[in-house]
Motif scaffolding. Sequence first.
Motif, PDB file in Angstrom:
ATOM      1  N   MET A  47      33.906-107.310  -5.557  1.00  0.00           N
ATOM      2  CA  MET A  47      33.069-106.538  -6.489  1.00  0.00           C
ATOM      3  C   MET A  47      33.860-106.175  -7.745  1.00  0.00           C
ATOM      4  O   MET A  47      33.314-106.093  -8.839  1.00  0.00           O
ATOM      5  N   VAL A  48      35.158-105.976  -7.567  1.00  0.00           N
ATOM      6  CA  VAL A  48      36.011-105.751  -8.750  1.00  0.00           C
ATOM      7  C   VAL A  48      36.015-107.024  -9.598  1.00  0.00           C
ATOM      8  O   VAL A  48      35.887-106.973 -10.828  1.00  0.00           O
ATOM      9  N   ASP A  49      36.132-108.183  -8.933  1.00  0.00           N
ATOM     10  CA  ASP A  49      36.122-109.457  -9.673  1.00  0.00           C
ATOM     11  C   ASP A  49      34.834-109.590 -10.490  1.00  0.00           C
ATOM     12  O   ASP A  49      34.856-109.994 -11.646  1.00  0.00           O
ATOM     13  N   GLU A  50      33.711-109.219  -9.868  1.00  0.00           N
ATOM     14  CA  GLU A  50      32.419-109.311 -10.589  1.00  0.00           C
ATOM     15  C   GLU A  50      32.415-108.382 -11.802  1.00  0.00           C
ATOM     16  O   GLU A  50      31.961-108.754 -12.883  1.00  0.00           O
ATOM     17  N   ALA A  51      32.926-107.177 -11.603  1.00  0.00           N
ATOM     18  CA  ALA A  51      32.928-106.196 -12.708  1.00  0.00           C
ATOM     19  C   ALA A  51      33.827-106.680 -13.846  1.00  0.00           C
ATOM     20  O   ALA A  51      33.470-106.558 -15.033  1.00  0.00           O
ATOM     21  N   VAL A  52      34.965-107.249 -13.488  1.00  0.00           N
ATOM     22  CA  VAL A  52      35.893-107.714 -14.531  1.00  0.00           C
ATOM     23  C   VAL A  52      35.272-108.894 -15.281  1.00  0.00           C
ATOM     24  O   VAL A  52      35.353-108.973 -16.521  1.00  0.00           O
ATOM     25  N   ALA A  53      34.614-109.793 -14.548  1.00  0.00           N
ATOM     26  CA  ALA A  53      33.985-110.950 -15.202  1.00  0.00           C
ATOM     27  C   ALA A  53      32.911-110.474 -16.187  1.00  0.00           C
ATOM     28  O   ALA A  53      32.820-110.964 -17.322  1.00  0.00           O
ATOM     29  N   ALA A  54      32.115-109.480 -15.761  1.00  0.00           N
ATOM     30  CA  ALA A  54      31.064-108.953 -16.640  1.00  0.00           C
ATOM     31  C   ALA A  54      31.685-108.300 -17.876  1.00  0.00           C
ATOM     32  O   ALA A  54      31.224-108.489 -19.009  1.00  0.00           O
ATOM     33  N   ALA A  55      32.750-107.540 -17.651  1.00  0.00           N
ATOM     34  CA  ALA A  55      33.404-106.849 -18.768  1.00  0.00           C
ATOM     35  C   ALA A  55      33.992-107.858 -19.747  1.00  0.00           C
ATOM     36  O   ALA A  55      33.853-107.721 -20.970  1.00  0.00           O
ATOM     37  N   LYS A  56      34.593-108.892 -19.211  1.00  0.00           N
ATOM     38  CA  LYS A  56      35.251-109.893 -20.068  1.00  0.00           C
ATOM     39  C   LYS A  56      34.220-110.608 -20.952  1.00  0.00           C
ATOM     40  O   LYS A  56      34.429-110.804 -22.151  1.00  0.00           O
ATOM     41  N   ALA A  57      33.087-110.942 -20.335  1.00  0.00           N
ATOM     42  CA  ALA A  57      32.053-111.655 -21.096  1.00  0.00           C
ATOM     43  C   ALA A  57      31.464-110.742 -22.179  1.00  0.00           C
ATOM     44  O   ALA A  57      31.248-111.170 -23.315  1.00  0.00           O
ATOM     45  N   ALA A  58      31.224-109.474 -21.833  1.00  0.00           N
ATOM     46  CA  ALA A  58      30.563-108.556 -22.774  1.00  0.00           C
ATOM     47  C   ALA A  58      31.497-108.131 -23.911  1.00  0.00           C
ATOM     48  O   ALA A  58      31.052-107.848 -25.028  1.00  0.00           O
ATOM     49  N   GLN A  59      32.779-108.062 -23.622  1.00  0.00           N
ATOM     50  CA  GLN A  59      33.723-107.481 -24.594  1.00  0.00           C
ATOM     51  C   GLN A  59      33.804-108.288 -25.891  1.00  0.00           C
ATOM     52  O   GLN A  59      33.966-107.730 -26.971  1.00  0.00           O
ATOM     53  N   LYS A  60      33.659-109.609 -25.773  1.00  0.00           N
ATOM     54  CA  LYS A  60      33.804-110.468 -26.970  1.00  0.00           C
ATOM     55  C   LYS A  60      32.799-110.058 -28.049  1.00  0.00           C
ATOM     56  O   LYS A  60      33.141-109.918 -29.210  1.00  0.00           O
ATOM     57  N   GLU A  61      31.534-109.867 -27.646  1.00  0.00           N
ATOM     58  CA  GLU A  61      30.478-109.469 -28.576  1.00  0.00           C
ATOM     59  C   GLU A  61      30.715-108.045 -29.094  1.00  0.00           C
ATOM     60  O   GLU A  61      30.523-107.742 -30.262  1.00  0.00           O
ATOM     61  N   TRP A  62      31.101-107.169 -28.166  1.00  0.00           N
ATOM     62  CA  TRP A  62      31.279-105.747 -28.487  1.00  0.00           C
ATOM     63  C   TRP A  62      32.366-105.570 -29.553  1.00  0.00           C
ATOM     64  O   TRP A  62      32.244-104.755 -30.466  1.00  0.00           O
ATOM     65  N   ALA A  63      33.401-106.365 -29.449  1.00  0.00           N
ATOM     66  CA  ALA A  63      34.496-106.261 -30.420  1.00  0.00           C
ATOM     67  C   ALA A  63      34.012-106.624 -31.826  1.00  0.00           C
ATOM     68  O   ALA A  63      34.615-106.198 -32.824  1.00  0.00           O
ATOM     69  N   LEU A  64      32.941-107.406 -31.904  1.00  0.00           N
ATOM     70  CA  LEU A  64      32.435-107.821 -33.225  1.00  0.00           C
ATOM     71  C   LEU A  64      31.424-106.829 -33.796  1.00  0.00           C
ATOM     72  O   LEU A  64      31.061-106.907 -34.967  1.00  0.00           O
ATOM     73  N   VAL A  65      30.956-105.906 -32.974  1.00  0.00           N
ATOM     74  CA  VAL A  65      30.042-104.865 -33.482  1.00  0.00           C
ATOM     75  C   VAL A  65      30.870-103.936 -34.377  1.00  0.00           C
ATOM     76  O   VAL A  65      31.947-103.483 -33.969  1.00  0.00           O
ATOM     77  N   PRO A  66      30.415-103.660 -35.618  1.00  0.00           N
ATOM     78  CA  PRO A  66      31.206-102.767 -36.467  1.00  0.00           C
ATOM     79  C   PRO A  66      31.476-101.426 -35.767  1.00  0.00           C
ATOM     80  O   PRO A  66      30.578-100.872 -35.110  1.00  0.00           O
ATOM     81  N   ALA A  67      32.695-100.923 -35.909  1.00  0.00           N
ATOM     82  CA  ALA A  67      33.090 -99.705 -35.186  1.00  0.00           C
ATOM     83  C   ALA A  67      32.144 -98.522 -35.428  1.00  0.00           C
ATOM     84  O   ALA A  67      31.847 -97.774 -34.483  1.00  0.00           O
ATOM     85  N   PRO A  68      31.632 -98.310 -36.671  1.00  0.00           N
ATOM     86  CA  PRO A  68      30.696 -97.179 -36.827  1.00  0.00           C
ATOM     87  C   PRO A  68      29.448 -97.343 -35.963  1.00  0.00           C
ATOM     88  O   PRO A  68      28.865 -96.352 -35.507  1.00  0.00           O
ATOM     89  N   GLN A  69      29.036 -98.595 -35.722  1.00  0.00           N
ATOM     90  CA  GLN A  69      27.869 -98.803 -34.835  1.00  0.00           C
ATOM     91  C   GLN A  69      28.255 -98.577 -33.368  1.00  0.00           C
ATOM     92  O   GLN A  69      27.466 -98.045 -32.582  1.00  0.00           O
ATOM     93  N   ARG A  70      29.463 -98.970 -33.006  1.00  0.00           N
ATOM     94  CA  ARG A  70      29.915 -98.667 -31.628  1.00  0.00           C
ATOM     95  C   ARG A  70      29.908 -97.151 -31.426  1.00  0.00           C
ATOM     96  O   ARG A  70      29.529 -96.639 -30.377  1.00  0.00           O
ATOM     97  N   ALA A  71      30.314 -96.454 -32.476  1.00  0.00           N
ATOM     98  CA  ALA A  71      30.394 -94.989 -32.388  1.00  0.00           C
ATOM     99  C   ALA A  71      29.017 -94.349 -32.206  1.00  0.00           C
ATOM    100  O   ALA A  71      28.896 -93.293 -31.568  1.00  0.00           O
TER     101      ALA A  71
END
Length: 499
Positions: A47-71
Amino acid sequence: MTTLSLEVEKLNNFINGEWVDVSEAQAVINPATGEEIVQVPLSTKEMVDEAVAAAKAAQKEWALVPAPQRAEVLYRVGYIMKERKERLSQLLTMENGKVIEEARGEVQEGIDMAFYMAGEGRRLFGQTTPAELKDKFAMSQRAPVGVVGIITPWNFPIAIATWKSFPAIVAGNAVVWKPATETPIMAYELAKIFEEAGLPKGIINVVFGAGSVVGEAMVHHEAIRVISFTGSNDTGRNIASECGKQLKKVSLEMGGKNAVIVMDDADLDLAVEGILWSAFGTSGQRCTACSRVIVHEKVKRTLEERLLAAMDKLSIGNGLDESIKVGPIINQSGIAKIKQYIEIGKAEGADLLAGGYELTEDAHENGYYFAPTLFTNAKADMRIAQEEIFGPVVSIIPVASFEEAIEVNNGVTYGLSSSIFTNDVNRVFKAQRDLDTGIVYVNAGTTGAEIHLPFGGTKGTGNGHRDSGIQALDVFTEWKAIYVDYSGKLQRAQIDVES
Ligand SMILES: NC(=O)C1=CN([C@@H]2O[C@H](COP(=O)(O)OP(=O)(O)OC[C@H]3O[C@@H](n4cnc5c(N)ncnc54)[C@H](OP(=O)(O)O)[C@@H]3O)[C@@H](O)[C@H]2O)C=CC1
Ligand SMILES: O=C(O)CCC(=O)C(=O)O
């Protein structure tokens, strides 16, 4: 006294924005009553492996969201927490036992952290600097590290989680979070709040379960680039050594042996208040709790008398009752550890002035309660004056001078918080310089950190990182140096122009 109930009987993991059922589970016990509140999942390594895989896939897009929008998401999280403050506080008291006014204070810390870190979405400052060469621009900026793992303890189940997850998220990371098994409800409630606030799927993943399974799997997972941990020294050291082998970044906050120093010129009533709340508040189960009082011998007797009188008035019981000032201990093994230290203290020759026993009668029958305890005439090198007890036990150590007080304060392996009561401005300035702790209070107890300042300590308290404050961003970001050469020709740096 109101008692909330959860709408579910068993909590679910929150992975990739979905609530995932886990078959194996164990009971979460209210330490004030001994009653079961809910079941917490015991997840597997897979289940940790699943969570890490989900986080890894999602993070790429999230890093491209402008920081004020993340905020923006964090602002919404802060507003929802604010609306839900009373519910969260009551559930926190039920799972952890701390009294309701302290629970409200802890939830407020989380709210403050949401707004503070949301503000960082418009800062996340780097630097511009002059460049060595003509027509060249130089700057540094923060970059997210990727997937971060956070492992949190039961004593501050929501505040510490916000200290770690909010800076990670605003900086563009995705999080896998393992909350303490004793106190999973705050994690469940916070995950629901993130979901409602519109955090994209996979940016926060909550995996419940034992440290020896879920925590270990996170520490060993090669895709988790940072582990941020708060908890015991033994667990922290093991995590650090495993992370060291993998060259994984690790931030550790592992407690203290904090002292209040009372000088002969101090306002003794103020000092008594400071000692009372930092030693017995949260039943002493804070990493910043005062467990040593270093007192000038001239005022020792008076301080003891006033402290004993104040301790006598402390009401001990279920923290949902607004009149109660000291709640229960987290569990039976917490009680066992405290009892062991009482015996150690007696055997070492310290004098027991008050407490020293478990409370088991009447209203205390079904919970885990321990009487506020005061030892005196302790020596600085006794185990009760050196080791973290994590309970309502405080030892008075008499000293003959300011210099000796500083030496005794610093003569422990930890270095989290210290405090001095004095009205002498010279001593104040010398103390804030010489006390070897990450936090210093003057004319206040050792607890009550504010979220916009760095939280952490020296020596065995940690490994040089800080939670909270702007410094928390250093844990969850990498520094990147960027050079832009706009000369139109290849200029070579680090060539000695004179030669
Ligand atoms: N600095 C502080 O604020 C705190 C200090 N402490 C100190 O630690 C003592 C023991 O408390 P305890 O709760 O057992 O502390 P731990 O250090 O065991 O627990 C802290 C967190 O680490 C997890 N964990 C446990 N083992 C591992 C592992 N091998 N790998 C990764 N994560 C792991 C725990 O999970 P789980 O519990 O779910 O198994 C929990 O989420 C206390 O009496 C006190 O002295 C405790 C809490 C906070
Ligand atoms: O006392 C404080 O200010 C914070 C304490 C804390 O975070 C802890 O005990 O882990």
